[in-house]
Design a protein around this motif. Structure first.
Motif, PDB file in Angstrom:
ATOM      1  N   SER A 265      57.032  78.572  31.984  1.00  0.00           N
ATOM      2  CA  SER A 265      57.294  77.238  32.534  1.00  0.00           C
ATOM      3  C   SER A 265      58.667  76.746  32.094  1.00  0.00           C
ATOM      4  O   SER A 265      59.223  77.212  31.097  1.00  0.00           O
TER       5      SER A 265
ATOM      6  N   SER B   4      60.897  72.821  31.974  1.00  0.00           N
ATOM      7  CA  SER B   4      60.830  71.372  32.172  1.00  0.00           C
ATOM      8  C   SER B   4      61.999  70.716  31.456  1.00  0.00           C
ATOM      9  O   SER B   4      62.733  71.363  30.707  1.00  0.00           O
TER      10      SER B   4
ATOM     11  N   ASN C 157      64.152  70.877  37.363  1.00  0.00           N
ATOM     12  CA  ASN C 157      63.217  71.825  36.763  1.00  0.00           C
ATOM     13  C   ASN C 157      61.791  71.270  36.710  1.00  0.00           C
ATOM     14  O   ASN C 157      60.828  72.037  36.849  1.00  0.00           O
ATOM     15  N   ASP C 158      61.650  69.975  36.551  1.00  0.00           N
ATOM     16  CA  ASP C 158      60.314  69.380  36.639  1.00  0.00           C
ATOM     17  C   ASP C 158      59.744  69.568  38.042  1.00  0.00           C
ATOM     18  O   ASP C 158      58.555  69.878  38.211  1.00  0.00           O
TER      19      ASP C 158
ATOM     20  N   ASP D 152      58.796  73.238  38.624  1.00  0.00           N
ATOM     21  CA  ASP D 152      57.529  73.604  37.985  1.00  0.00           C
ATOM     22  C   ASP D 152      56.346  73.190  38.848  1.00  0.00           C
ATOM     23  O   ASP D 152      55.343  73.915  38.944  1.00  0.00           O
TER      24      ASP D 152
ATOM     25  N   LYS E 190      56.186  75.718  41.581  1.00  0.00           N
ATOM     26  CA  LYS E 190      55.684  76.979  41.022  1.00  0.00           C
ATOM     27  C   LYS E 190      54.154  76.962  40.949  1.00  0.00           C
ATOM     28  O   LYS E 190      53.484  77.932  41.340  1.00  0.00           O
ATOM     29  N   LYS E 191      53.590  75.877  40.457  1.00  0.00           N
ATOM     30  CA  LYS E 191      52.127  75.769  40.361  1.00  0.00           C
ATOM     31  C   LYS E 191      51.495  75.806  41.754  1.00  0.00           C
ATOM     32  O   LYS E 191      50.452  76.445  41.963  1.00  0.00           O
TER      33      LYS E 191
END
Length: 206
Positions: A113, A115, A120-121, A124, A127-128
């Motif tokens: 991960s 963050s 980048n938050d 993520d 990505k999930k």
């Protein structure tokens, strides 16, 4: 039921992207500092920051892991992938990161991960969503439910486009918007080049 769950999560993710799209914009100045952790059994192994581009000006960076930690520093705005030396990569999930000004916290493990910065938050969250989509589509295809799998994949493509549309111009916006274009070109047996709908694979009338 699983399809409903996936679509519900997509909706929540979309709301979170819309909510953060007006945060501070990325500027071309400033330094990105990536602070990473990784299991200590990888101490003294190399880890790489690999640009997702063929531009020769953007070099691969590498450092050695010490006490389960590593750091990268860059002033280049780009999408990149963090990878351990390929001899020791099994069991670790490669990680996409946005190299942008600020401090990025990275965890490299079986589930990785990133963050700490706006992009980048957001990455993520995507990505999930992608991992959930991959599991659901794989399950449906293994169960012979091709039509349902196609439906879930279409919803995922549309959500990715929606995420890109709701972001400010920037590195992640450019990356996501290019993943699933709405159309593509196809050459027919008679030599004509036609425009196709990327979701239905049907020809678009000019």
């Amino acid at each position: 039921m699983k399809k409903i769950l996936l679509l519900s999560i997509m909706a929540v993710v979309a709301i979170s992207f819309t909510a953060c799209r007006d945060k501070a914009a990325v500027t071309a100045s400033g330094v990105c500092r990536i602070h990473g952790t990784i299991p200590k059994k990888y101490n003294d192994k190399q880890i790489f920051l690999v640009p997702l581009t063929n531009d020769s000006r953007w070099n691969v960076d590498s450092v050695y892991i010490k006490d389960g930690t590593f750091e990268f520093e860059s002033d280049t705005l780009m999408m990149a992938k963090i990878l351990v030396d390929y001899h020791f990569r099994f069991g670790l999930q490669p990680l996409l990161v946005v190299v942008e000004p600020g401090d990025v916290t990275v965890v490299i493990d079986s589930i990785s991960s990133a963050s700490g910065t706006v992009q980048n938050d957001s990455l993520d969250k995507w990505k999930k969503l992608t991992e959930l989509h991959n599991m659901e589509v794989s399950f449906l295809r293994q169960s012979g439910k091709e039509a349902e799998a196609d439906s879930v994949h279409l919803a995922y493509k549309q959500m990715t486009r929606h995420m890109a549309d709701n972001m400010k111009e920037g590195t992640l916006h450019e990356f996501l918007k290019d993943l699933y274009p709405l159309t593509y070109k196809k050459k027919l047996p008679d030599g004509r080049i036609v425009t196709m709908n990327a979701d239905t694979n049907e020809e678009i009338s000019e």
